[in-house]
Scaffold this active site. Structure first.
Site, PDB file in Angstrom:
ATOM      1  N   CYS A   1       0.810  -1.220   0.000  1.00  0.00           N
ATOM      2  CA  CYS A   1       0.000   0.000   0.000  1.00  0.00           C
ATOM      3  C   CYS A   1       0.842   1.268   0.000  1.00  0.00           C
ATOM      4  O   CYS A   1       1.881   1.328   0.650  1.00  0.00           O
ATOM      5  CB  CYS A   1      -0.882   0.028   1.237  1.00  0.00           C
TER       6      CYS A   1
ATOM      7  N   ARG B   1       5.987  -0.432  -5.550  1.00  0.00           N
ATOM      8  CA  ARG B   1       5.835  -1.145  -4.284  1.00  0.00           C
ATOM      9  C   ARG B   1       4.930  -2.369  -4.419  1.00  0.00           C
ATOM     10  O   ARG B   1       4.948  -3.243  -3.547  1.00  0.00           O
ATOM     11  CB  ARG B   1       5.237  -0.215  -3.225  1.00  0.00           C
TER      12      ARG B   1
ATOM     13  N   TRP C   1      -2.809  -2.928  -1.488  1.00  0.00           N
ATOM     14  CA  TRP C   1      -2.391  -4.324  -1.606  1.00  0.00           C
ATOM     15  C   TRP C   1      -3.260  -5.075  -0.598  1.00  0.00           C
ATOM     16  O   TRP C   1      -3.145  -4.874   0.603  1.00  0.00           O
ATOM     17  CB  TRP C   1      -0.912  -4.440  -1.264  1.00  0.00           C
TER      18      TRP C   1
ATOM     19  N   ASN D   1      -2.701   2.646   5.382  1.00  0.00           N
ATOM     20  CA  ASN D   1      -1.740   1.533   5.256  1.00  0.00           C
ATOM     21  C   ASN D   1      -1.675   0.841   6.610  1.00  0.00           C
ATOM     22  O   ASN D   1      -1.676   1.516   7.638  1.00  0.00           O
ATOM     23  CB  ASN D   1      -0.333   2.053   4.944  1.00  0.00           C
ATOM     24  N   GLY D   2      -1.542  -0.484   6.611  1.00  0.00           N
ATOM     25  CA  GLY D   2      -1.435  -1.195   7.894  1.00  0.00           C
ATOM     26  C   GLY D   2      -2.654  -2.063   8.151  1.00  0.00           C
ATOM     27  O   GLY D   2      -3.492  -2.262   7.253  1.00  0.00           O
TER      28      GLY D   2
ATOM     29  N   GLU E   1      17.827 -18.645  -3.594  1.00  0.00           N
ATOM     30  CA  GLU E   1      17.528 -17.349  -4.214  1.00  0.00           C
ATOM     31  C   GLU E   1      17.141 -17.533  -5.695  1.00  0.00           C
ATOM     32  O   GLU E   1      16.216 -16.873  -6.189  1.00  0.00           O
ATOM     33  CB  GLU E   1      18.743 -16.419  -4.058  1.00  0.00           C
TER      34      GLU E   1
ATOM     35  N   LYS F   1      13.552 -16.413  -7.299  1.00  0.00           N
ATOM     36  CA  LYS F   1      13.391 -15.545  -8.484  1.00  0.00           C
ATOM     37  C   LYS F   1      12.459 -16.195  -9.489  1.00  0.00           C
ATOM     38  O   LYS F   1      11.580 -15.553 -10.031  1.00  0.00           O
ATOM     39  CB  LYS F   1      14.738 -15.261  -9.171  1.00  0.00           C
TER      40      LYS F   1
ATOM     41  N   GLU G   1       8.820 -16.223  -8.268  1.00  0.00           N
ATOM     42  CA  GLU G   1       8.242 -14.875  -8.171  1.00  0.00           C
ATOM     43  C   GLU G   1       7.741 -14.363  -9.512  1.00  0.00           C
ATOM     44  O   GLU G   1       6.662 -13.789  -9.598  1.00  0.00           O
ATOM     45  CB  GLU G   1       9.301 -13.867  -7.678  1.00  0.00           C
TER      46      GLU G   1
ATOM     47  N   HIS H   1      16.757 -37.634   0.533  1.00  0.00           N
ATOM     48  CA  HIS H   1      15.854 -37.722   1.677  1.00  0.00           C
ATOM     49  C   HIS H   1      14.453 -37.230   1.337  1.00  0.00           C
ATOM     50  O   HIS H   1      13.694 -36.851   2.230  1.00  0.00           O
ATOM     51  CB  HIS H   1      16.424 -36.935   2.865  1.00  0.00           C
TER      52      HIS H   1
ATOM     53  N   LYS I   1       6.936  -4.768  -3.414  1.00  0.00           N
ATOM     54  CA  LYS I   1       8.351  -4.453  -3.289  1.00  0.00           C
ATOM     55  C   LYS I   1       8.716  -4.135  -1.845  1.00  0.00           C
ATOM     56  O   LYS I   1       9.794  -4.446  -1.368  1.00  0.00           O
ATOM     57  CB  LYS I   1       8.654  -3.241  -4.176  1.00  0.00           C
TER      58      LYS I   1
HETATM   59  C1  G6P Z   1       9.427  -8.288  -0.501  1.00  0.00           C
HETATM   60  C2  G6P Z   1      10.189  -8.028  -1.778  1.00  0.00           C
HETATM   61  C3  G6P Z   1      11.455  -8.872  -1.797  1.00  0.00           C
HETATM   62  C4  G6P Z   1      12.278  -8.583  -0.564  1.00  0.00           C
HETATM   63  C5  G6P Z   1      11.489  -8.777   0.725  1.00  0.00           C
HETATM   64  C6  G6P Z   1      12.231  -8.224   1.923  1.00  0.00           C
HETATM   65  O1  G6P Z   1       8.943  -9.589  -0.475  1.00  0.00           O
HETATM   66  O2  G6P Z   1       9.396  -8.349  -2.902  1.00  0.00           O
HETATM   67  O3  G6P Z   1      12.208  -8.577  -2.947  1.00  0.00           O
HETATM   68  O4  G6P Z   1      13.373  -9.455  -0.533  1.00  0.00           O
HETATM   69  O5  G6P Z   1      10.257  -8.047   0.641  1.00  0.00           O
HETATM   70  O6  G6P Z   1      12.339  -6.841   1.746  1.00  0.00           O
HETATM   71  P1  G6P Z   1      13.502  -5.940   2.292  1.00  0.00           P
HETATM   72  O7  G6P Z   1      13.161  -4.574   1.758  1.00  0.00           O
HETATM   73  O8  G6P Z   1      13.409  -5.974   3.786  1.00  0.00           O
HETATM   74  O9  G6P Z   1      14.789  -6.436   1.782  1.00  0.00           O
END
Ligand code: G6P
Length: 611
Positions: free
Chosen positions: A2, A27, A73, A98-99, A484, A488, A491, A507, A606
């Site tokens: 948001c 965001r 969001w 927001n929140g 990671e 990716k 996502e 396992h 984001k």
């Molecule tokens: C969200 C973003 C990720 C990020 C995570 C943690 O899920 O989409 O890309 O890794 O938040 O965010 P930060 O800003 O704390 O690294």
């Protein structure tokens, strides 16, 4: 996640609100809306599901000098026009929020009994009715908001307007960031300073419990006891330069390719001839490092993966290191050893769980707090004893790329500083440090080389586009790199991707292996290579299709069941940074074939400012 924008000015503020929303798009959100008080002192509100562009199409004729806007969001209530913000109480009051309000159910019941009707499933609607009820009982807008926030449990950043106060924007914050932008005879409210780049350089950050009464030519702030308080005026250094695609099809692709430059910036001024310099890391850095015996790292998402890689470095260098996901850390009991440095990692500096973990850690006896962060004007930075900035530059793509690799570089600098203390070395370090420093210097070149593999990766990506599942394998510090890589891919391509430490294959996940499940492996030439090769044989023996990112001297070769992409030999310590690049490119190109919304993947944000 948001976003809030608000404005009070002598000009029509609808374009300012829309521009602010566009700047907050990165965001992540699923609906948008705005409300202004128009020339007849009436609230005119519009809301739309989907992109800000959809809202733009329906705001013709919406003009006013006072207004609020929001990107939502969804948390309470699905993405739908009636759940989007602003939420209104009849035609009198409008709120953006927001929140999350935790006692919304209780308030809703009281309000229903008092005759209010509800048009949404949001937790926000109770806020606007509560403000309205206080105004109906005689309070002005500011005191109605003050009374209301005293009745709320949970987290909020609020922007509030009323047709009964056509010159006043009220903003309030607890647990959700909010700031006031100061213009020339016009003032603004935003959840993130990037929304206000063209209209305000000066700004004030609201602290938890603050309520601001914002007018065209004045801003008054009241603290949680409703007493007037001054907040420091800061000057923003954000600029528009990094928000342009510059010829790239997507920000993610641009940001992958920017890693050469970003890492150069991360290292800028921080390396001596053979060693990591400590003074440029912060004026209290030396003192904090001297006091550190062990470290605890807490983070979320990609930042957590960076922490998991760094743990291998810290412990190899003799520094005990524990890593934990922030949302888990904050809800359990802890034993803190003396001399423990509490480290948070965050690209945005605003992740609510990480911030809450830091708040909690402060009362637990940690010696100091340090933040590895990419956002200079963020909440985590303000709350930490020391911040080491990653200097990645603004990252717009929701899937983190350059923010991750620059976090790794920054964590290596920190690890080398703590290594000196752990091993009792002097400031000149030792051969290992000298060697790693030279490797760090060579990183931009090595990254360029990794990026040059893109054509081969495009060919590889075609094998993934019709798949529904995939497995990523790595060992040692390349296990978190596999994690990671899987993150990716899931996502942005929406392909289920699971990462396993390769030794765990037998396992469980081996049962899943068949020709429809591509298995990606990260195979640098380290002491675990032979072990990894055996694990890959286990996959081949079951008819699995292997896609291996392998050191050019690994001896792993392509055949019918195995596609090998050769990565130039690289020093073991910095190999995780290099092996990240082809995995990023792989997910990008798979998503490109699948035609997904790469920069704004569905359901993701984001900057995650809710629990
Ligand atoms: C969200 C973003 C990720 C990020 C995570 C943690 O899920 O989409 O890309 O890794 O938040 O965010 P930060 O800003 O704390 O690294």
């Amino acid at each position: 996640m948001c976003g809030i924008v608000g404005a009070v000015a002598s000009r029509d503020i609808t374009p300012v609100l829309l521009d602010g929303l566009r700047r907050l798009e990165y965001r992540g959100y699923d609906s948008a809306g705005l409300a202004v008080v128009n020339q007849d002192d009436e609230i005119d509100a519009r809301r739309a599901v989907g992109r800000v562009a959809a809202l733009e199409e329906i705001v013709n004729g919406v003009n006013g000098h006072l207004g609020i806007a929001h990107t939502r969001w969804a948390t309470h209530g699905r993405p739908a026009e009636h759940n989007a913000h602003p939420q209104l109480s009849s035609t009198d009051v409008a709120v953006v929020h927001n929140g999350i309000i935790e006692n919304h159910q209780e308030l809703r019941e009281q309000q229903l009994a008092a005759g209010y009707t509800f048009t949404s499933e949001t937790d926000t609607e109770v806020i606007v009715h509560q403000i309205d009820s206080h105004m109906k009982a005689g309070a002005d807008l500011l005191s109605a908001v003050q009374k209301t926030v005293d009745e709320l449990k949970g987290a909020y950043g609020l922007g509030v307007i009323s047709r009964h106060a056509p010159n006043t924007l009220v903003a309030a914050r607890r647990g959700s960031p909010l700031l006031i932008g100061l213009g020339e005879a016009e003032n603004f409210v935003a959840s993130d300073m990037s929304a206000l780049i063209p209209v305000a350089r000066k700004y004030m950050v609201l602290e938890d419990g603050d309520i601001a009464c914002v007018k065209q030519d004045s801003v008054q702030i009241f603290d949680q006891n409703h007493k007037p308080i001054e907040r420091k005026v800061l000057v923003s250094t954000l600029s528009d330069a990094e928000t342009e695609l510059e010829g790239y099809a997507h920000f993610m692709k641009k940001e992958i390719h920017e890693q050469t430059r970003a890492i150069t910036e991360t290292l800028e001024g921080r390396l001596g001839a053979n060693t990591v310099l400590e003074i440029p890391l912060g004026k209290n850095a030396k003192e904090i490092f001297d006091a550190t015996k062990e470290i605890k790292i807490v983070a979320c998402g990609t930042s957590y993966n960076a922490a998991c890689v760094a743990r291998y470095w810290f412990e190899e260098f003799g520094v005990r290191c524990d890593v934990e996901i922030a949302s888990e850390y904050r809800y359990r009991k802890h034993v803190v050893n003396p001399g423990t440095l509490f480290v948070t990692i965050s690209q945005s500096g605003e992740t609510l769980d990480t911030m809450a973990a830091l708040d909690m850690a402060k009362g637990l006896g940690y010696t100091n707090t340090l933040c590895v962060c990419n956002a200079p004007e963020s909440s985590l930075v303000r709350a930490s004893d020391l911040t080491i900035f990653t200097h990645a530059g603004r990252e717009i793509g929701v899937a983190s790329t350059k923010a991750f690799t620059t976090q790794l570089v920054t964590l290596m600098l920190l690890a080398l500083c703590l290594r000196r203390r752990a091993l009792g070395l002097d400031y000149d370090g030792d051969e290992v440090e000298h060697e790693i420093v030279q490797e760090l210097r060579s990183l931009p070149n090595q990254i360029e080389h990794a990026l040059s593999l893109e054509d081969e990766i495009i060919a590889m990506s075609k094998h993934f586009a019709d798949k529904h599942h995939s497995l990523f394998l790595g060992r040692g510090m390349h296990f978190p790199i596999a994690v990671e890589g899987a993150l990716k891919l899931k996502e942005i391509s929406y392909i289920h991707a699971e990462a396993y430490a390769a030794g765990e294959l037998k396992h469980g996940p081996l049962a899943l292996v068949d020709k429809d499940m591509p298995v990606v492996a990260v195979a640098p030439n380290d002491e675990l290579l032979e072990k990894l090769k055996s694990n890959l044989e286990e996959v081949r023996a079951r008819g699995g299709q292997l896609f291996v990112f392998a050191d050019a001297h690994s001896g792993i070769v392509s055949d019918n069941d195995t596609m090998v992409l050769n990565v130039a030999p690289v020093n073991n310590h910095i190999a995780p940074i290099i092996y990240t690049i082809p995995l990023q490119l792989l997910s990008y190109h798979v998503a490109l074939i699948k035609g997904t919304d790469i920069d704004k993947p569905r359901n993701l944000a984001k900057s995650v400012t809710v629990e």
